[in-house]
Write a protein that holds these residues in place. Structure first.
Motif, PDB file in Angstrom:
ATOM      1  N   ARG A  66       0.793  -1.214   0.000  1.00 11.01           N
ATOM      2  CA  ARG A  66       0.000   0.000   0.000  1.00 11.01           C
ATOM      3  C   ARG A  66       0.834   1.277   0.000  1.00 11.01           C
ATOM      4  NH1 ARG A  66      -4.647   0.445   4.170  1.00 11.01           N
ATOM      5  NH2 ARG A  66      -4.378   2.616   3.603  1.00 11.01           N
ATOM      6  N   ASN A  67       2.113   1.143   0.308  1.00 15.31           N
ATOM      7  CA  ASN A  67       2.918   2.356   0.332  1.00 15.31           C
ATOM      8  C   ASN A  67       3.768   2.481  -0.920  1.00 15.31           C
ATOM      9  OD1 ASN A  67       4.727   0.382   0.770  1.00 15.31           O
ATOM     10  ND2 ASN A  67       5.760   1.372   2.486  1.00 15.31           N
ATOM     11  N   ILE A  68       3.407   1.734  -1.954  1.00 14.07           N
ATOM     12  CA  ILE A  68       4.169   1.852  -3.189  1.00 14.07           C
ATOM     13  C   ILE A  68       3.226   1.679  -4.373  1.00 14.07           C
ATOM     14  CG2 ILE A  68       4.795  -0.609  -3.239  1.00 14.07           C
ATOM     15  CD1 ILE A  68       7.580   0.492  -4.342  1.00 14.07           C
ATOM     16  N   ALA A  69       3.473   2.441  -5.441  1.00 15.14           N
ATOM     17  CA  ALA A  69       2.649   2.305  -6.648  1.00 15.14           C
ATOM     18  C   ALA A  69       2.802   0.889  -7.183  1.00 15.14           C
ATOM     19  CB  ALA A  69       3.090   3.320  -7.693  1.00 15.14           C
ATOM     20  N   LYS A  70       1.674   0.340  -7.684  1.00 18.13           N
ATOM     21  CA  LYS A  70       1.692  -1.058  -8.126  1.00 18.13           C
ATOM     22  C   LYS A  70       2.660  -1.289  -9.287  1.00 18.13           C
ATOM     23  CE  LYS A  70      -1.785  -2.720  -5.540  1.00 18.13           C
ATOM     24  NZ  LYS A  70      -1.589  -1.620  -4.553  1.00 18.13           N
ATOM     25  N   ASN A  71       2.866  -0.242 -10.092  1.00 19.48           N
ATOM     26  CA  ASN A  71       3.749  -0.415 -11.250  1.00 19.48           C
ATOM     27  C   ASN A  71       5.082   0.308 -11.050  1.00 19.48           C
ATOM     28  OD1 ASN A  71       2.584   2.043 -11.329  1.00 19.48           O
ATOM     29  ND2 ASN A  71       2.067   2.012 -13.505  1.00 19.48           N
ATOM     30  N   ALA A  72       5.521   0.314  -9.782  1.00 18.14           N
ATOM     31  CA  ALA A  72       6.793   0.974  -9.493  1.00 18.14           C
ATOM     32  C   ALA A  72       7.959   0.035  -9.773  1.00 18.14           C
ATOM     33  CB  ALA A  72       6.821   1.414  -8.040  1.00 18.14           C
ATOM     34  N   ILE A  73       9.054   0.641 -10.211  1.00 14.63           N
ATOM     35  CA  ILE A  73      10.300  -0.107 -10.364  1.00 14.63           C
ATOM     36  C   ILE A  73      11.366   0.673  -9.605  1.00 14.63           C
ATOM     37  CG2 ILE A  73      12.118  -0.825 -11.981  1.00 14.63           C
ATOM     38  CD1 ILE A  73       9.949  -1.260 -14.069  1.00 14.63           C
ATOM     39  N   GLN A  74      12.116  -0.024  -8.754  1.00 16.32           N
ATOM     40  CA  GLN A  74      13.184   0.648  -8.007  1.00 16.32           C
ATOM     41  C   GLN A  74      14.501  -0.022  -8.341  1.00 16.32           C
ATOM     42  OE1 GLN A  74      11.875   1.977  -3.867  1.00 16.32           O
ATOM     43  NE2 GLN A  74      10.579   0.205  -4.261  1.00 16.32           N
ATOM     44  N   ILE A  75      15.511   0.805  -8.486  1.00 16.77           N
ATOM     45  CA  ILE A  75      16.812   0.274  -8.903  1.00 16.77           C
ATOM     46  C   ILE A  75      17.876   0.716  -7.904  1.00 16.77           C
ATOM     47  CG2 ILE A  75      18.474   0.113 -10.814  1.00 16.77           C
ATOM     48  CD1 ILE A  75      15.877   1.591 -12.311  1.00 16.77           C
ATOM     49  N   TRP A  76      18.558  -0.281  -7.363  1.00 13.39           N
ATOM     50  CA  TRP A  76      19.674   0.002  -6.467  1.00 13.39           C
ATOM     51  C   TRP A  76      20.980  -0.353  -7.162  1.00 13.39           C
ATOM     52  CZ3 TRP A  76      15.016  -1.475  -4.479  1.00 13.39           C
ATOM     53  CH2 TRP A  76      14.519  -0.724  -3.399  1.00 13.39           C
ATOM     54  N   PRO A  77      21.999   0.453  -6.954  1.00 12.57           N
ATOM     55  CA  PRO A  77      23.291   0.092  -7.546  1.00 12.57           C
ATOM     56  C   PRO A  77      23.957  -1.012  -6.735  1.00 12.57           C
ATOM     57  CG  PRO A  77      23.492   2.125  -6.300  1.00 12.57           C
ATOM     58  CD  PRO A  77      22.057   1.719  -6.222  1.00 12.57           C
ATOM     59  N   GLY A  78      24.804  -1.790  -7.422  1.00  7.04           N
ATOM     60  CA  GLY A  78      25.529  -2.847  -6.711  1.00  7.04           C
ATOM     61  C   GLY A  78      26.976  -2.844  -7.152  1.00  7.04           C
ATOM     62  N   ARG A  79      27.589  -4.008  -7.125  1.00  7.22           N
ATOM     63  CA  ARG A  79      28.961  -4.161  -7.633  1.00  7.22           C
ATOM     64  C   ARG A  79      28.925  -5.149  -8.783  1.00  7.22           C
ATOM     65  NH1 ARG A  79      33.340  -2.626  -4.425  1.00  7.22           N
ATOM     66  NH2 ARG A  79      32.641  -1.739  -2.456  1.00  7.22           N
ATOM     67  N   THR A  80      29.740  -4.863  -9.824  1.00  9.37           N
ATOM     68  CA  THR A  80      29.743  -5.778 -10.967  1.00  9.37           C
ATOM     69  C   THR A  80      30.314  -7.115 -10.526  1.00  9.37           C
ATOM     70  OG1 THR A  80      31.895  -4.964 -11.637  1.00  9.37           O
ATOM     71  CG2 THR A  80      29.978  -3.961 -12.701  1.00  9.37           C
ATOM     72  N   SER A 114      12.166   9.440 -10.044  1.00  7.67           N
ATOM     73  CA  SER A 114      12.844  10.274  -9.054  1.00  7.67           C
ATOM     74  C   SER A 114      14.135   9.601  -8.646  1.00  7.67           C
ATOM     75  CB  SER A 114      11.951  10.450  -7.818  1.00  7.67           C
ATOM     76  OG  SER A 114      12.694  11.034  -6.767  1.00  7.67           O
ATOM     77  N   GLY A 115      15.184  10.412  -8.530  1.00  7.20           N
ATOM     78  CA  GLY A 115      16.397   9.903  -7.924  1.00  7.20           C
ATOM     79  C   GLY A 115      16.225  10.025  -6.422  1.00  7.20           C
ATOM     80  N   ARG A 116      17.023   9.300  -5.678  1.00  4.18           N
ATOM     81  CA  ARG A 116      16.884   9.353  -4.222  1.00  4.18           C
ATOM     82  C   ARG A 116      18.278   9.346  -3.623  1.00  4.18           C
ATOM     83  NH1 ARG A 116      13.033   5.062  -1.234  1.00  4.18           N
ATOM     84  NH2 ARG A 116      13.569   3.998  -3.145  1.00  4.18           N
ATOM     85  N   LEU A 117      18.504  10.282  -2.726  1.00  2.38           N
ATOM     86  CA  LEU A 117      19.807  10.334  -2.058  1.00  2.38           C
ATOM     87  C   LEU A 117      19.576  10.173  -0.558  1.00  2.38           C
ATOM     88  CD1 LEU A 117      22.911  11.003  -2.115  1.00  2.38           C
ATOM     89  CD2 LEU A 117      22.239  13.392  -1.787  1.00  2.38           C
ATOM     90  N   LEU A 231      23.436   9.900  -6.706  1.00  2.00           N
ATOM     91  CA  LEU A 231      22.107   9.418  -6.322  1.00  2.00           C
ATOM     92  C   LEU A 231      22.268   8.062  -5.659  1.00  2.00           C
ATOM     93  CD1 LEU A 231      20.010  10.201  -9.553  1.00  2.00           C
ATOM     94  CD2 LEU A 231      19.972  11.456  -7.380  1.00  2.00           C
ATOM     95  N   SER A 232      21.555   7.800  -4.592  1.00  2.00           N
ATOM     96  CA  SER A 232      21.646   6.495  -3.919  1.00  2.00           C
ATOM     97  C   SER A 232      20.917   5.428  -4.720  1.00  2.00           C
ATOM     98  CB  SER A 232      21.034   6.562  -2.525  1.00  2.00           C
ATOM     99  OG  SER A 232      21.664   7.563  -1.772  1.00  2.00           O
ATOM    100  N   ASN A 233      19.748   5.803  -5.238  1.00  2.00           N
ATOM    101  CA  ASN A 233      19.028   4.853  -6.088  1.00  2.00           C
ATOM    102  C   ASN A 233      18.016   5.587  -6.945  1.00  2.00           C
ATOM    103  OD1 ASN A 233      16.625   5.254  -4.615  1.00  2.00           O
ATOM    104  ND2 ASN A 233      17.188   3.627  -3.160  1.00  2.00           N
ATOM    105  N   LEU A 234      17.360   4.826  -7.795  1.00  2.00           N
ATOM    106  CA  LEU A 234      16.370   5.411  -8.700  1.00  2.00           C
ATOM    107  C   LEU A 234      15.025   4.717  -8.466  1.00  2.00           C
ATOM    108  CD1 LEU A 234      18.596   5.372 -11.878  1.00  2.00           C
ATOM    109  CD2 LEU A 234      17.656   7.451 -10.846  1.00  2.00           C
ATOM    110  N   ALA A 235      13.975   5.497  -8.514  1.00  2.00           N
ATOM    111  CA  ALA A 235      12.641   4.913  -8.380  1.00  2.00           C
ATOM    112  C   ALA A 235      11.761   5.499  -9.465  1.00  2.00           C
ATOM    113  CB  ALA A 235      12.053   5.223  -7.010  1.00  2.00           C
TER     114      ALA A 235
END
Lengths: 429, 239
Positions: A66-80, A114-117, A231-235
């Motif tokens: 309920r606290n996120i849009a149903k068609n949301a995609i969130q991307i976190w960076p990692g390590r290759t 939105s970017g998120r920091l 940016l810490s991540n993208l949503a």
């Protein structure tokens, strides 16, 4: 008009007449009628309880979303984790405003982004003598369309805030309660890491009353707290509502970021993607499965009930052979005999089923009330099991099921009864 | 319109049981007038029960013809047969055949239920008929609380309520003592006076002698069919 009314009244009277005819035979065998009805009542009771529980689990699951849009995609960076184009593995991926700008410009299918920091280090938020450390998040105005939050007071971050790098802050109700006590927070200044920010809005998280969010405009956050363009991540939210299309968009994003940050598209650790719709649909699929399973079990239970009723009715018809013979001799048509048996079985199943249904609904209602009380003090229950209600649709389905069950249960005995030959029945001493 | 209520011509009926065929009725000719009171006699196996079943449209016949109130009764579906039974025929049985869990009034009213008469109305009519049988105060008793004679009078009331053209009585006094038998016969005679034809199947001469005509069956054929002169005598005596 009047004659219509009279006709309707007449038919209602006739129906009472008919029910009384059924009742008079049932009264003769109260215990048997009750015992027979019990199996059906039990079946419906179980069905309602199971369906209600399924609903409860599903409500719990859906509450998580309920606290996120149903068609949301969130991307976190990692390590290759793969070597790529001569670059060794183990490189960190770092998103920047450029990623945000380019994705917004070049990729189709993105609705809000939105970017998120995160300001990870201890950031103290201070108001007068009260202070506490919270995670401070810097976002774009679109963020509220991705992570859904209720605005209790004031407003969310807007584009002017971003453009003018305004020092404004939006706080969770919990933080406000803690820092401001009785003071009206809107327009007040709080110190974040030593710098004053004006409170412009108060938020609450629909799934977590205790969540503690402090939100700044992204541009301000980057500038004030040395975030540069990081940016810490993208949503983001997509423009589509199907899993396939979302998956497609997810792949495009992955490809785009892989090219920009030079990692393999098959590298699963370079970035982490949380596709809400996919997870949501998966969870929904699980619950659809559970629901089907419940229906199967419920129907099996009811079939056991039907067989029971059918059995009793066959015995009843056998015991009443002579009576049916008499009825036929004095003018009962085969159809009226079928109706006699059928309506009796229908009556038993309908009444018993209704009782089972009401009991089930009652129990669910009690459980629901208890859970609501529990949830008032302990939020976690809401994520697991909540509002285990059997809705109107379920009640209707159950009723239809009952009628069908009654008809099925009466079918074989009714045919037997209709086939009774009066001469033989009358000699059946 | 002829004056016969029941007209049977060359009636044949066999029961087939596997490879055995039992020829029960071997050409019965019979003509019963409106308002007549007739007894059918015969030893067991003479075919009298079979004949009664056919007359009552409870069974089909193989050959010949049967006219009830000038309607040709042929092989018909059960629904139609039930309607004819309800409209034209009243049954009185040796074992009364009352429905055990219904009280006297409800038993009497039952044929009207199948004529879709409302409960209130049919119970009122049933009370009238019980009154005629002198059983008004017994209306709310179950059959098990009544004597044999009372039960048979209720059965007669039930047979009468649908205003039939014929009453078929199968050994109506078979389960009753002689005193009660006489009472029941008196009632049947009274009913007959109102113009309803009555056919009584019996093996008791006492009973048969109280009817206008005695038909004797033997091995599926009519052995004799004659006016009962003692009935006239008795009637004269009564008058």
């Amino acid at each position: 008009m009047l004659s219509d009314t009279v006709y309707v009244l007449f038919n209602i009277l006739k129906m009472f007449d008919y029910i009384e005819e059924i009742l008079s035979t049932l009264k003769k065998n109260k215990l048997r009628a009750v015992m027979t009805g019990f199996s059906v009542a039990w079946g419906i009771f179980m069905l309602i309880i199971l369906l209600g529980s399924g609903n409860g689990l599903q409500n719990g699951m859906e509450f998580n979303f309920r606290n996120i849009a149903k068609n949301a995609i969130q991307i976190w960076p990692g390590r290759t984790s793969e070597n790529f184009e001569g670059l060794g593995k183990g490189r960190s991926v770092q998103f920047t405003n450029e990623d945000y700008d380019l994705m917004k410009r070049e990729l189709s299918g993105i609705d809000d982004i939105s970017g998120r920091l995160y300001l990870w280090s201890d950031v103290a938020i201070t108001f007068e003598k009260q202070y506490a450390n919270y995670t401070v998040t810097c976002v774009m105005p679109e963020f509220i369309n991705i992570r859904l939050m209720d605005i209790v007071k004031g407003r969310f971050i807007n584009h002017m805030d971003i453009k003018e790098n305004r020092k404004v802050i939006v706080l969770s109700q919990t933080i406000v309660d803690m820092l401001f006590k009785e003071t009206e927070p809107l327009g007040e200044y709080v110190k974040v890491g030593g710098i004053y920010f004006q409170v412009v809005g108060v938020l609450s998280n629909p799934t977590d009353k205790n969540s503690k969010d402090a939100i700044l405009p992204l541009s301000t956050g980057q500038r004030v707290f040395n975030g540069a363009n990081r940016l810490s991540n993208l949503a983001l939210t997509t423009t589509s509502t199907t899993v396939e299309a979302n998956k497609q968009i997810e792949e495009e994003i992955r490809g785009f970021l892989a090219k920009r940050h030079r990692f393999s598209t098959t590298d699963q650790e370079a970035i982490y993607v949380w596709n809400t719709l996919e997870s949501f649909k998966q969870a929904q699929g699980v619950f659809a499965g559970i629901r089907m399973f419940v229906w199967v079990i419920g129907i099996m239970t009811i079939i056991a009930g039907i067989v029971g009723v059918s059995n009793i009715m066959i015995i009843l018809v056998k015991e009443r052979t002579k009576e049916i013979g008499i009825r036929k001799a004095i003018g009962a048509t085969p159809w009226s005999v079928v109706l006699l048996v059928l309506s009796e079985s229908l009556f038993i199943t309908a009444v018993a089923g209704l009782v089972g249904m009401l009991f089930g609904m009652g129990i669910l209602h009690i459980a629901s009330t208890v859970l609501t009380n529990v949830a008032a003090t302990n939020e976690t229950i809401r994520f697991i099991f909540y509002n285990p209600s059997a809705n109107f649709g379920v009640a209707i389905s159950a009723t239809v099921l009952l009628v069908v069950a009654g008809l099925l249960a009466g079918f074989i005995p009714a045919r037997k009864a209709a086939g009774i030959k009066p001469i033989e029945a009358l000699h059946d001493e | 319109m002829s004056n016969s209520i029941i007209r049977v011509e060359a009636l044949h009926k066999s029961y087939v049981n596997g490879s055995n065929s039992l020829h029960v009725l071997k050409g019965i000719d019979m003509d019963i007038q409106r308002g007549e009171m007739v007894s059918i006699m015969g030893s067991s196996g003479s075919g009298k029960s079979t004949l009664l079943n056919i007359l009552g449209i409870l069974d089909n016949y193989d050959a010949g013809s049967y006219h009830l109130d000038d309607i040709h009764i042929t092989k018909m579906n059960e629904t139609k047969a039930a309607q004819y039974r309800n409209k034209y025929i009243g049954f009185v049985f040796q074992s009364f055949n009352l429905i055990s869990f219904k009280n006297a009034m409800e038993n009497v009213a039952l044929p009207l239920y199948y004529q879709k008469v409302s409960r209130k109305k049919r119970n009122n009519v049933a009370m009238e008929y019980l009154e005629r049988m002198g059983l008004r105060e017994w209306a709310h008793h179950l059959p098990s609380e009544l004597s044999g004679g009372q039960k048979q009078r209720i059965a007669i009331a039930r047979a009468l309520i649908s205003k039939p053209k014929v009453i078929l009585a199968d050994e109506p006094t078979g389960a009753l003592d002689s005193q009660t038998s006489m009472e029941v016969m008196e009632i049947l005679k009274e009913v007959n006076q109102t113009g309803i034809a009555i056919i009584i199947v019996t093996h008791e001469n006492d009973i048969a002698n109280q009817t206008q005509r005695i038909i004797r069956l033997r091995d599926g054929v009519i052995e004799s069919n004659h006016i009962n002169h003692s009935f006239k005598l008795e009637s004269v005596e009564v008058n």
